[in-house]
Design an enzyme around this catalytic site. Structure first.
Site, PDB file in Angstrom:
ATOM      1  NE  ARG A  36      -3.893  -2.114   2.377  1.00 15.70           N
ATOM      2  CZ  ARG A  36      -4.815  -2.316   1.277  1.00 15.70           C
ATOM      3  NH1 ARG A  36      -5.065  -1.537   0.160  1.00 15.70           N
ATOM      4  NH2 ARG A  36      -5.537  -3.401   1.582  1.00 15.70           N
ATOM      5  N   GLY A  66      -6.920  -4.208  -6.618  1.00 11.33           N
ATOM      6  CA  GLY A  66      -8.171  -4.349  -6.387  1.00 11.33           C
ATOM      7  C   GLY A  66      -8.719  -2.583  -6.766  1.00 11.33           C
ATOM      8  CB  SER A 112     -10.424  -8.883  -5.938  1.00  9.06           C
ATOM      9  OG  SER A 112     -11.190  -9.215  -4.899  1.00  9.06           O
ATOM     10  CB  ILE A 113      -8.522 -13.386  -2.568  1.00 11.34           C
ATOM     11  CG1 ILE A 113      -8.664 -12.561  -1.418  1.00 11.34           C
ATOM     12  CG2 ILE A 113      -7.040 -13.543  -2.900  1.00 11.34           C
ATOM     13  CD1 ILE A 113      -8.117 -13.150   0.031  1.00 11.34           C
ATOM     14  CG  ASP A 114     -12.617 -10.171  -1.543  1.00 13.35           C
ATOM     15  OD1 ASP A 114     -11.909 -10.938  -0.561  1.00 13.35           O
ATOM     16  OD2 ASP A 114     -12.442  -8.932  -1.359  1.00 13.35           O
ATOM     17  NE  ARG A 149     -11.143 -31.215  21.838  1.00 15.78           N
ATOM     18  CZ  ARG A 149      -9.920 -31.113  22.440  1.00 15.78           C
ATOM     19  NH1 ARG A 149      -9.019 -30.512  21.781  1.00 15.78           N
ATOM     20  NH2 ARG A 149      -9.546 -31.592  23.550  1.00 15.78           N
TER      21      ARG A 149
END
Length: 197
Positions: A36, A66, A112-114, A149
């Site tokens: 960034r 992105g 973008s991994i989204d 678990r």
């Protein structure tokens, strides 16, 4: 290092060759770095980036990122002519150099991994992110079963539940939270009941 490399210049800008890209195809994420860059959000930072690009004779950029990266690319493109004029005025480049580099060509690719960009089947990064999530789920499922678990796994995605939804479906998760569909009141009792079954 993304825009940071453009602003800082120096060794951050160098030509890639076959040796640079050998044996990296299996790696997830970016091997050229990413950062960034607060400086690039300012005109002064973009001016330094323009100067560094012109110095290297670069007028073509491929920006993978992105919203922030692609917005920055659009601003940089729209300011390019003015940035070159300012560099000429400040004596950092000649008018001839400005003419030779008068056009900045940018290709923007959604990284973008989204997987949240309309009109694309899958954005860059989504597939490798899903692959890593499934590797982790496969690894902890055996442990969860042997120890009887329950495991909670949080995945990235900020405001987009795509990775959580698809990995939950692929792994047969018992319970799933995604931002697009917040849980209703009383979800805790329902979840305990489901896990109890």
């Amino acid at each position: 290092q993304g825009y940071e490399g453009l602003v800082e210049g120096g060794d951050n800008i160098k030509q890639a060759n076959w040796l640079s890209v050998s044996n990296i195809i299996q790696l997830g994420g970016t091997v050229i770095g990413s950062a960034r860059c607060k400086a690039f959000t300012t005109r002064a930072g973009r001016l330094r980036a323009a100067c560094n690009l012109v110095e290297h004779g670069i007028t073509n950029l491929c920006v993978i990122g992105g919203d922030g990266s692609l917005t920055g690319a659009d601003i940089f493109r729209s300011e390019w002519g003015g940035l070159l004029e300012e560099l000429v005025r400040d004596g950092q480049i000649s008018e001839e150099v400005a003419r030779e580099n008068c056009r900045l060509n940018i290709v923007g690719l959604v990284g973008s991994i989204d997987n949240d960009f309309c009109g694309t089947d899958m954005t860059i990064g989504t597939d490798s992110a899903l692959h890593r999530i499934m590797e982790v789920i496969d690894a902890i499922t055996t442990t969860a079963q042997s120890h009887q678990r329950t495991f909670v796994l949080e995945v990235m995605g900020r405001h987009c539940g795509y990775l959580a939804l698809v990995s939950g479906l692929a792994s047969g998760a018992d319970w799933l939270f995604i931002p697009e569909s917040p849980p209703e009141d009383g979800w805790e009792d329902l979840m305990c009941e489901r896990l109890g079954e």
